[in-house]
Write an enzyme that holds these catalytic residues in place. Structure first.
Site, mmCIF file in Angstrom:
data_model
loop_
_atom_site.group_PDB
_atom_site.id
_atom_site.type_symbol
_atom_site.label_atom_id
_atom_site.label_comp_id
_atom_site.label_asym_id
_atom_site.label_seq_id
_atom_site.Cartn_x
_atom_site.Cartn_y
_atom_site.Cartn_z
ATOM 1 N N ASP A 39 -4.308 4.787 -3.909
ATOM 2 C CA ASP A 39 -3.158 5.607 -4.255
ATOM 3 C C ASP A 39 -3.217 6.887 -3.435
ATOM 4 O O ASP A 39 -4.243 7.193 -2.830
ATOM 5 C CB ASP A 39 -3.161 5.944 -5.758
ATOM 6 C CG ASP A 39 -1.762 6.108 -6.341
ATOM 7 O OD1 ASP A 39 -1.035 7.009 -5.875
ATOM 8 O OD2 ASP A 39 -1.391 5.339 -7.251
ATOM 9 N N TYR A 156 17.255 -0.378 -3.787
ATOM 10 C CA TYR A 156 16.024 -0.862 -4.414
ATOM 11 C C TYR A 156 16.035 -2.383 -4.487
ATOM 12 O O TYR A 156 15.043 -3.034 -4.143
ATOM 13 C CB TYR A 156 15.890 -0.258 -5.809
ATOM 14 C CG TYR A 156 14.670 -0.727 -6.568
ATOM 15 C CD1 TYR A 156 13.401 -0.266 -6.229
ATOM 16 C CD2 TYR A 156 14.784 -1.624 -7.633
ATOM 17 C CE1 TYR A 156 12.273 -0.691 -6.922
ATOM 18 C CE2 TYR A 156 13.661 -2.044 -8.329
ATOM 19 C CZ TYR A 156 12.411 -1.575 -7.967
ATOM 20 O OH TYR A 156 11.310 -2.008 -8.657
ATOM 21 N N LYS A 160 13.408 -5.061 -2.654
ATOM 22 C CA LYS A 160 12.617 -6.050 -3.376
ATOM 23 C C LYS A 160 12.974 -7.479 -2.943
ATOM 24 O O LYS A 160 12.116 -8.373 -2.995
ATOM 25 C CB LYS A 160 12.795 -5.869 -4.884
ATOM 26 C CG LYS A 160 12.168 -4.566 -5.402
ATOM 27 C CD LYS A 160 10.687 -4.465 -5.046
ATOM 28 C CE LYS A 160 10.012 -3.265 -5.665
ATOM 29 N NZ LYS A 160 8.561 -3.222 -5.421
ATOM 30 N N VAL A 191 10.160 -2.730 -17.410
ATOM 31 C CA VAL A 191 9.037 -2.339 -18.260
ATOM 32 C C VAL A 191 9.314 -0.932 -18.788
ATOM 33 O O VAL A 191 9.744 -0.057 -18.025
ATOM 34 C CB VAL A 191 7.716 -2.357 -17.460
ATOM 35 C CG1 VAL A 191 6.550 -1.899 -18.327
ATOM 36 C CG2 VAL A 191 7.458 -3.756 -16.898
#
Length: 262
Positions: A39, A156, A160, A191
Site C-alpha cells: 500500500d 469506474y 473494471k 460492500v
C-alpha cells in the site's frame, strides 16, 4: 489439510491497508499464507501486516519502479512469491455530463494501469526465470460495475471492464509462454465499507436517489440474494482462486455479487 490450505505460500495484496484488501489479507493469512501487505499508506499498512503476521512493502501501483522495488522487497522479506492480488482501486462518482478528465485519469491509472503493472511484475517474479520462479496465481479485483449499467459510475465501470479483459489476455499469455501462473478475477458486489458508503452518499448528493439509504435499497433490490456483499464474501472467493481447489480455473471472472450482475 484441504484444497484451500495455503501453508507455505506467499501472497501479496495491494491496497491491503484497509477495506477489502485488509479483509483479504486476514483471510489469506488464516488459510496459512505468509501475507505481504502492499500500500501507499505506510502506517496503516504496517499495522495490518503486523496483525496478520506478515510483512509490509510500500507500492504505488501506478508506478513501474515502485512495483519493481516492492516485489523485490517482498520476495526478499517473505522468501518467495506465489500469489498476487491486484486489489487497489479507486471510485470517483460522476455523471458523464459532469466528467472531470483528471478524475477519469486517476481511475484509469489506479484501476487499469495499476492492475496491468501488477500482472507484469507478478509474471516477472513468478515465471521460471524469476526471483520466485515457481509459478503461482494472480487474482485481479474487478467489480459488479463491469457487468451492470448503474448511473454515475461510467468511468469506474469501464476500468473494471478493462480489468476483466486484462485478466483473460494475461491468462492466455502466461499459458502460451509457459509462465505457470493462473490469472483470474472476482467481481465483488457492493460492500458496506467506506468506498460503498461514499458511493451511496455521492449518488444521493447528485440527485439520483432521495438518500444514501434509498440508494443502498435499490442495490439490494437488484440483488437476488437480498443483501449487500460482505468483506468476508469477497475474501473467501479470493482464497478459493488462490488455492489448489481452483487449480483448473484460469482466465475466468467469478461474480461474488449475490446475482446482481447476472
Amino acid at each position: 489439510m484441504t484444497g484451500q490450505d495455503l501453508d507455505g505460500r506467499v501472497a501479496l495484496v495491494t491496497g491491503g491497508a484497509q477495506g477489502l484488501g485488509e479483509g483479504m489479507a486476514h483471510a489469506l493469512a488464516a488459510a496459512g499464507a505468509k501475507v505481504v501487505v502492499a500500500d501507499v499508506q505506510t502506517d496503516a499498512g504496517a499495522k495490518v501486516a503486523e496483525a496478520v503476521g506478515g510483512v509490509f512493502v510500500e507500492i504505488d501501483v501506478t508506478d513501474d519502479a515502485s512495483w519493481e522495488a516492492g516485489i523485490a522487497s517482498a520476495v526478499q522479506q517473505a522468501g518467495g512469491l506465489d500469489v498476487v492480488v491486484n486489489n487497489a482501486g479507486v471510485e470517483i462518482t460522476s455523471l458523464l455530463v459532469d466528467l472531470e478528465p483528471e478524475q477519469a485519469r486517476t481511475m484509469l491509472d489506479v484501476n487499469v494501469l495499476g492492475t496491468a503493472l501488477g500482472i507484469k511484475h507478478a509474471f516477472r517474479a513468478m515465471r521460471p526465470d524469476g526471483a520466485a520462479g515457481r509459478g503461482g496465481v494472480v487474482v485481479n479485483v474487478a467489480s459488479v460495475a463491469a457487468t451492470i449499467a448503474f448511473p454515475a459510475i461510467s468511468v469506474y465501470s469501464a476500468t473494471k471492464s478493462a480489468v476483466d479483459r486484462l485478466t483473460r489476455v494475461a491468462a492466455m499469455e502466461s499459458g502460451k509462454l509457459g509462465y505457470g501462473v493462473r490469472v483470474n478475477c472476482v467481481y465483488p458486489g457492493l460492500v458496506p465499507n467506506e468506498m460503498g458508503a461514499n458511493l451511496a452518499g455521492d449518488v444521493a448528493r447528485i440527485g439520483l436517489f432521495a438518500s444514501p439509504d434509498e440508494a443502498v435499497a435499490a442495490v439490494v433490490d437488484l440483488t437476488p440474494s437480498g443483501r449487500l456483499a460482505s468483506t468476508e464474501d469477497i475474501a473467501r472467493a479470493v482464497v478459493f482462486l488462490a488455492s489448489d481447489q481452483a487449480a483448473f480455473v484460469n482466465g475466468a471472472g467469478l461474480p461474488v455479487d449475490g446475482g446482481m450482475g447476472m
